[in-house]
Design an enzyme around this catalytic site. Structure first.
Site, PDB file in Angstrom:
ATOM      1  N   SER A  87      17.718 -51.885  19.649  1.00 33.90           N
ATOM      2  CA  SER A  87      17.317 -51.417  20.979  1.00 33.90           C
ATOM      3  C   SER A  87      15.926 -51.881  21.383  1.00 33.90           C
ATOM      4  O   SER A  87      15.460 -51.562  22.477  1.00 33.90           O
ATOM      5  CB  SER A  87      17.364 -49.888  21.023  1.00 33.90           C
ATOM      6  OG  SER A  87      16.374 -49.323  20.186  1.00 33.90           O
ATOM      7  N   THR A 200      14.686 -47.240  22.700  1.00 33.75           N
ATOM      8  CA  THR A 200      13.372 -47.693  23.173  1.00 33.75           C
ATOM      9  C   THR A 200      12.406 -47.028  22.211  1.00 33.75           C
ATOM     10  O   THR A 200      12.782 -46.078  21.533  1.00 33.75           O
ATOM     11  CB  THR A 200      13.099 -47.157  24.604  1.00 33.75           C
ATOM     12  OG1 THR A 200      13.977 -47.793  25.518  1.00 33.75           O
ATOM     13  CG2 THR A 200      11.674 -47.401  25.076  1.00 33.75           C
ATOM     14  N   THR A 218      11.171 -52.068  24.654  1.00 33.26           N
ATOM     15  CA  THR A 218      12.627 -51.915  24.612  1.00 33.26           C
ATOM     16  C   THR A 218      13.333 -53.237  24.893  1.00 33.26           C
ATOM     17  O   THR A 218      12.739 -54.149  25.492  1.00 33.26           O
ATOM     18  CB  THR A 218      13.086 -50.886  25.679  1.00 33.26           C
ATOM     19  OG1 THR A 218      14.467 -50.589  25.505  1.00 33.26           O
ATOM     20  CG2 THR A 218      12.879 -51.405  27.093  1.00 33.26           C
ATOM     21  N   ARG A 228      17.988 -57.103  35.654  1.00 34.53           N
ATOM     22  CA  ARG A 228      17.684 -55.654  35.709  1.00 34.53           C
ATOM     23  C   ARG A 228      16.483 -55.345  34.825  1.00 34.53           C
ATOM     24  O   ARG A 228      16.385 -55.810  33.704  1.00 34.53           O
ATOM     25  CB  ARG A 228      18.907 -54.858  35.238  1.00 34.53           C
ATOM     26  CG  ARG A 228      18.724 -53.335  35.194  1.00 34.53           C
ATOM     27  CD  ARG A 228      18.382 -52.834  33.808  1.00 34.53           C
ATOM     28  NE  ARG A 228      18.409 -51.361  33.756  1.00 34.53           N
ATOM     29  CZ  ARG A 228      17.902 -50.648  32.773  1.00 34.53           C
ATOM     30  NH1 ARG A 228      17.319 -51.238  31.747  1.00 34.53           N
ATOM     31  NH2 ARG A 228      17.967 -49.330  32.781  1.00 34.53           N
ATOM     32  N   GLY A 230      14.288 -51.881  33.427  1.00 34.73           N
ATOM     33  CA  GLY A 230      14.396 -50.426  33.335  1.00 34.73           C
ATOM     34  C   GLY A 230      13.059 -49.761  33.593  1.00 34.73           C
ATOM     35  O   GLY A 230      12.158 -50.324  34.221  1.00 34.73           O
ATOM     36  N   ASP A 231      12.931 -48.554  33.077  1.00 31.82           N
ATOM     37  CA  ASP A 231      11.713 -47.775  33.280  1.00 31.82           C
ATOM     38  C   ASP A 231      10.566 -48.205  32.351  1.00 31.82           C
ATOM     39  O   ASP A 231       9.393 -47.992  32.667  1.00 31.82           O
ATOM     40  CB  ASP A 231      12.001 -46.289  33.044  1.00 31.82           C
ATOM     41  CG  ASP A 231      12.528 -46.032  31.635  1.00 31.82           C
ATOM     42  OD1 ASP A 231      13.379 -46.823  31.160  1.00 31.82           O
ATOM     43  OD2 ASP A 231      12.089 -45.059  31.003  1.00 31.82           O
ATOM     44  N   THR A 251      12.326 -42.477  27.234  1.00 33.83           N
ATOM     45  CA  THR A 251      13.421 -43.329  26.778  1.00 33.83           C
ATOM     46  C   THR A 251      14.701 -42.803  27.396  1.00 33.83           C
ATOM     47  O   THR A 251      14.734 -41.696  27.933  1.00 33.83           O
ATOM     48  CB  THR A 251      13.560 -43.314  25.239  1.00 33.83           C
ATOM     49  OG1 THR A 251      13.815 -41.976  24.817  1.00 33.83           O
ATOM     50  CG2 THR A 251      12.311 -43.791  24.546  1.00 33.83           C
ATOM     51  N   GLY A 252      15.756 -43.597  27.287  1.00 30.79           N
ATOM     52  CA  GLY A 252      17.028 -43.161  27.854  1.00 30.79           C
ATOM     53  C   GLY A 252      17.318 -43.900  29.152  1.00 30.79           C
ATOM     54  O   GLY A 252      16.749 -44.965  29.413  1.00 30.79           O
ATOM     55  N   GLY A 254      17.023 -45.493  32.208  1.00 25.09           N
ATOM     56  CA  GLY A 254      15.794 -45.820  32.905  1.00 25.09           C
ATOM     57  C   GLY A 254      15.833 -45.576  34.400  1.00 25.09           C
ATOM     58  O   GLY A 254      14.819 -45.221  35.011  1.00 25.09           O
TER      59      GLY A 254
HETATM   60  N1  ASP Z   1      14.884 -46.687  29.006  1.00 28.01           N
HETATM   61  C1  ASP Z   1      15.465 -47.939  28.650  1.00 28.01           C
HETATM   62  C2  ASP Z   1      15.930 -48.637  29.888  1.00 28.01           C
HETATM   63  O1  ASP Z   1      16.476 -48.002  30.757  1.00 28.01           O
HETATM   64  C3  ASP Z   1      16.610 -47.870  27.707  1.00 28.01           C
HETATM   65  C4  ASP Z   1      16.618 -46.798  26.680  1.00 28.01           C
HETATM   66  O2  ASP Z   1      15.615 -46.159  26.427  1.00 28.01           O
HETATM   67  O3  ASP Z   1      17.665 -46.579  26.091  1.00 28.01           O
HETATM   68  O4  ASP Z   1      15.815 -49.836  29.941  1.00 28.01           O
END
Ligand code: ASP
Length: 347
Positions: A87, A200, A218, A228, A230-231, A251-252, A254
């Site tokens: 990841s 991440t 990440t 794309r 992410g956050d 994380t998660g 985004g």
């Molecule tokens: N936050 C990350 C994103 O959206 C991915 C992740 O943390 O799983 O790119």
């Protein structure tokens, strides 16, 4: 500065309740706090098994009186260079075209400077490049080919980031993602993963002077559309540091974190008097509210936070694996510690 610290401590001490929080969230305690606010303290958003390994180089640097930014960068590099972490960095899962593209951000509380790279390819350590964007350019974001060229100018080698393991996961996903294209799965048809993986890492810390810094890195969402981001590279979303208050990382999923400026939201709530734990839970609740309630939330977002007074918090909407703690930290007086955040939605 001292006033700010004592303000935060005092607010926590009297159990300040902010009107927009539910009682259970407002009553949440910080997971743990250091016995004194003086640093150094370094934390990461990984728990057992990972935390110790990630934080080891940071501990070494801080013990020897090194710089916080170096400690955070070297900690981030541990996951970036590990081919088994799918990841982050080298070995990360690719986009829909099978190309690994990386996002990272760095922020220095002392100067309030920041730097990010997004959708960078063929460079194993995007956090190091993000730090250089912060320190060696007059910009904040570099993306794609421009970020790659900047890294090459600073001597980073061009490398293949797609491991064979990640390629096989991607191939299985590609072969199974539609029955209207011409890709055919092998006879066992196995997707190879139970669900679309996420991941991440956030590293946050403060040094002996109480100056804060942070980094998020990440490979982003597996199978994302090319281009794309992410956050993680977005300042205020995947990372935010305010030297007067504290630092936060996300994380998660985004997209959800971007649309509520997640890490900034956490730090702003800490400035308003919440503990890091309260602020992380409030951010999770905000995402649930934006989505119209828990019934509409089938994804995870996680926040970690650190206050300038040495408190740590961690909360996530739903755990990927509830058996594992999701945050670890190191401070000279307390050594290495692991703690799990609370879950707002029980799955
Ligand atoms: N936050 C990350 C994103 O959206 C991915 C992740 O943390 O799983 O790119």
């Amino acid at each position: 500065m001292t006033d700010r610290r004592s303000f935060i401590r005092k607010s926590i001490g009297v159990g300040v309740t902010l009107p927009f929080l539910s009682p259970s969230i407002a009553g949440a305690e910080s997971i743990f706090s250091t016995s004194k606010a003086e640093g150094p303290l370094i934390m990461c958003s990984r728990g057992t098994g990972w935390g110790e390994r990630v934080l080891a180089p940071a501990q070494e640097i801080m013990k020897n009186g090194g710089a916080l930014l170096d400690a955070i960068e070297k900690a981030a590099n541990v996951t970036e260079l590990d081919p088994d972490d799918m990841s982050v960095g080298y070995g990360g899962l690719p986009d829909e075209d099978g190309v690994v593209t990386l996002d990272a951000s760095f922020m220095d509380g002392k100067t309030h400077n920041c730097g990010s790279v997004a959708a960078i390819e063929r460079i194993k350590t995007p956090s190091s490049v993000a730090r250089l964007v912060m320190e060696r350019t007059d910009h904040i974001y570099l993306v794609g080919e421009g970020a790659f060229r900047f890294a090459r100018a600073h001597g980073f080698p061009e490398e293949n980031l797609l491991t064979d393991r990640a390629r096989k996961v991607w191939l299985r996903w590609k072969e199974n993602s539609s029955d209207k294209d011409d890709w055919l799965p092998p006879e066992d048809g196995d997707y190879g993963l139970e669900k679309r993986p996420t991941g991440t890492i956030n590293i946050l810390g403060f040094d002996a002077n109480g100056d804060l810094a942070g980094c998020t890195t990440t490979s982003g969402l597996f199978g994302k559309i090319k281009g794309r981001i992410g956050d993680s590279p977005i300042i205020g979303a995947g990372l935010y540091v305010d030297n007067e208050v504290g630092a936060a990382g996300a994380t998660g999923r985004g997209e959800e974190v971007i649309r509520m400026c997640g890490s900034f939201y956490v730090v702003a709530n800490m400035r308003a008097g919440m503990s890091p734990q309260q602020a992380c839970e409030a951010a999770c609740k905000k995402i649930i509210d934006i989505n119209g309630g828990a019934a509409n939330v089938n994804f995870n977002d996680k926040f970690v936070a650190l206050s300038k007074s040495g408190e740590v918090g961690c909360a996530q909407i739903m755990g990927n694996d509830k058996r594992l703690p999701h945050l670890s930290y190191w401070a000279p007086e307390k050594g290495f510690q692991v703690a799990s955040g609370s879950y707002l939605i029980e799955t």
